[in-house]
Design an enzyme around this catalytic site. Sequence first.
Site, PDB file in Angstrom:
ATOM      1  N   SER A  73      -8.387  -0.992   2.390  1.00  0.00           N
ATOM      2  CA  SER A  73      -7.334  -1.395   1.457  1.00  0.00           C
ATOM      3  C   SER A  73      -6.376  -2.438   2.034  1.00  0.00           C
ATOM      4  O   SER A  73      -5.717  -3.158   1.283  1.00  0.00           O
ATOM      5  CB  SER A  73      -6.538  -0.175   1.007  1.00  0.00           C
ATOM      6  OG  SER A  73      -5.972   0.509   2.117  1.00  0.00           O
ATOM      7  N   GLY A 116      -9.580   3.218   1.436  1.00  0.00           N
ATOM      8  CA  GLY A 116      -9.901   4.490   2.063  1.00  0.00           C
ATOM      9  C   GLY A 116     -11.104   4.462   2.978  1.00  0.00           C
ATOM     10  O   GLY A 116     -11.420   5.479   3.615  1.00  0.00           O
ATOM     11  N   ASN A 150      -8.168   3.589   8.785  1.00  0.00           N
ATOM     12  CA  ASN A 150      -8.293   4.933   8.228  1.00  0.00           C
ATOM     13  C   ASN A 150      -8.863   5.920   9.244  1.00  0.00           C
ATOM     14  O   ASN A 150      -8.537   7.112   9.205  1.00  0.00           O
ATOM     15  CB  ASN A 150      -9.160   4.899   6.967  1.00  0.00           C
ATOM     16  CG  ASN A 150      -8.431   4.259   5.803  1.00  0.00           C
ATOM     17  OD1 ASN A 150      -7.321   4.637   5.454  1.00  0.00           O
ATOM     18  ND2 ASN A 150      -9.044   3.244   5.215  1.00  0.00           N
ATOM     19  N   ASP A 195       4.850   2.115  -0.446  1.00  0.00           N
ATOM     20  CA  ASP A 195       4.205   3.163   0.355  1.00  0.00           C
ATOM     21  C   ASP A 195       4.449   2.971   1.847  1.00  0.00           C
ATOM     22  O   ASP A 195       4.103   3.823   2.661  1.00  0.00           O
ATOM     23  CB  ASP A 195       2.713   3.250   0.059  1.00  0.00           C
ATOM     24  CG  ASP A 195       1.929   2.002   0.426  1.00  0.00           C
ATOM     25  OD1 ASP A 195       2.513   1.069   1.032  1.00  0.00           O
ATOM     26  OD2 ASP A 195       0.736   1.941   0.110  1.00  0.00           O
ATOM     27  N   HIS A 207       0.914  -0.757   2.836  1.00  0.00           N
ATOM     28  CA  HIS A 207       0.124  -1.887   2.363  1.00  0.00           C
ATOM     29  C   HIS A 207       0.996  -3.133   2.179  1.00  0.00           C
ATOM     30  O   HIS A 207       2.053  -3.059   1.556  1.00  0.00           O
ATOM     31  CB  HIS A 207      -0.568  -1.525   1.047  1.00  0.00           C
ATOM     32  CG  HIS A 207      -1.586  -0.448   1.206  1.00  0.00           C
ATOM     33  ND1 HIS A 207      -1.293   0.886   1.000  1.00  0.00           N
ATOM     34  CD2 HIS A 207      -2.881  -0.504   1.591  1.00  0.00           C
ATOM     35  CE1 HIS A 207      -2.376   1.604   1.235  1.00  0.00           C
ATOM     36  NE2 HIS A 207      -3.353   0.789   1.598  1.00  0.00           N
TER      37      HIS A 207
END
Length: 216
Positions: free
Chosen positions: A38, A75, A103, A184, A187
């Site tokens: 992502s 993800g 991740n 968040d 990102h």
Amino acid sequence: MRTFAWILLGAGIAMAVPAQAADETANGPAKIVVLGDSLSSGLGLPAAAAFPAQLEKSLKDKGLNVTIGNAGVSGDTASGGLDRLDWSVPTGTQGVILELGANDALRGIDPKVTRAALEDILKRLKARHVAVLLCGMVAPPNYGAEYAAQFNAIFPDLAKKYDVPLYPFFLDKVAANTRLNQADGMHPTAAGVAIIVEHILPTVEAFVRAIREQKG
């Protein structure tokens, strides 16, 4: 992924287009794919603001004829990227910008598993004669110094072993900067992506020119 942000390390407008650009246009565009998660796919952003699109535009502004495909999956771990490698990197691809591992670090995956997956990706792309630019990632310190040492060493070790260029930290100058990240905290915003592109651009430019020379 919310906690990841705070644990990471925080030319003139009217330049002439290089003469080499004419030759590159005649030879067709260099076909590059960004294989990532992502962070590179542009989660939360319009397609035009994602890393591959912004990078393509910047390279074209430098006179390089390229197309950059977005093969980022939110993800995804290194193992996930390996599982989808063949369809994510289609026949005819000349170069891959490999951005995977964040991740893995977030989930505390055994660095040996991450290393093995990334190494398999490099081996398979090498067998296909596809050039690779490897982007590094930094492990969160909450897993301890030993984990961080093992994880952080993956990227320079593999870059050296397989003789591929390395961009040490994909989120350099952007991680943990609230002004450059979405709500968040992880990102990048469009402005954050622009900073990533600005800093990685010389490395990618050299990467694309090397592909051109090899194909020539």
